[in-house]
Design an enzyme around this catalytic site. Structure first.
Site, mmCIF file in Angstrom:
data_model
loop_
_atom_site.group_PDB
_atom_site.id
_atom_site.type_symbol
_atom_site.label_atom_id
_atom_site.label_comp_id
_atom_site.label_asym_id
_atom_site.label_seq_id
_atom_site.Cartn_x
_atom_site.Cartn_y
_atom_site.Cartn_z
ATOM 1 N N SER A 79 0.799 -1.405 -0.123
ATOM 2 C CA SER A 79 -0.111 0.086 0.146
ATOM 3 C C SER A 79 0.844 1.234 0.104
ATOM 4 C CB SER A 79 -0.902 -0.146 1.154
ATOM 5 O OG SER A 79 -2.120 0.804 1.275
ATOM 6 N N HIS A 139 -2.701 -1.377 -4.372
ATOM 7 C CA HIS A 139 -4.015 -1.353 -4.248
ATOM 8 C C HIS A 139 -4.273 0.043 -4.391
ATOM 9 C CE1 HIS A 139 -4.726 -1.551 0.352
ATOM 10 N NE2 HIS A 139 -3.948 -0.633 0.028
#
Length: 196
Positions: free
Chosen positions: A96, A121
């Site tokens: 992330s 993501h």
């Protein structure tokens, strides 16, 4: 409990907490969730080492599941602001926001240990309970802008198109060290303190 290191000097013994001793060798540990206190500590260390000697590399070891976008971008902006090159070495994982930070190291000096993982993501957000519709619309618009900003950074760091990053980051996209190297987020895989 933070380990203590004792060194012999010409003046006698000197004890350091392990992180202070690593800082002496220009090593910064970025571990755990990315949040404001951790980011402030990393930023302060980056600024200190750059002021101390901006001609020597700084070594940023990364092992994080990600976290706060604003805290992470503050680290990235500082890495880009200082003059010293920042080598990034991923151990464990850079997921992330951790991927954004680790891939923002100085090009040619972004490394990863062989069993570490990367994950990209889309950013997550929420409005909490009891939020007015107008506030929800504002939050949704902000989240879309944030996603585009992060995709732009990741695209630049990997040498990919924003469209490709957008597609791949639609869901959790995990990569091994070899896959991360092929994707363009790192420059080399390190093994036994040597480049692969």
């Amino acid at each position: 409990m933070i380990p203590v290191v004792i060194e012999q000097t010409s003046r006698g013994e000197r004890s350091y907490d392990i992180y202070s001793r690593l800082l002496k060798d220009r090593i910064i540990m970025l571990t755990g969730p990315v949040e404001d206190n951790m980011a402030n500590s990393v930023i302060a260390q980056l600024l200190f080492l750059d002021a101390q000697d901006n001609t020597k590399d700084i070594y940023l070891y990364v092992n994080t599941p990600g976290g706060s976008v604003s805290a992470g971008l503050a680290i990235v902006d500082t890495m880009n602001f200082i003059k010293a090159d920042v080598q990034t070495i991923v151990m464990g994982m850079a997921a992330s926001m951790g991927t954004v930070i680790a891939s923002s190291g100085t090009k040619g000096k972004r490394f990863m240990l062989p069993n570490a993982e990367y994950m990209i993501h889309q950013p997550m957000g929420g409005t909490g309970g009891g939020t007015q519709q107008t506030d929800m619309a504002i939050a949704a618009e902000h989240l879309l802008k944030t996603r585009h900003r992060l995709e732009k950074i990741l695209a630049q760091n990997a040498g990919k198109t924003i469209k490709q990053i957008h597609k791949d980051a639609e869901r959790d996209y995990w990569m091994s060290a070899e896959e991360t190297l092929a994707y363009g987020f790192i420059d080399e895989i390190m093994e036994n303190n040597e480049l692969k």
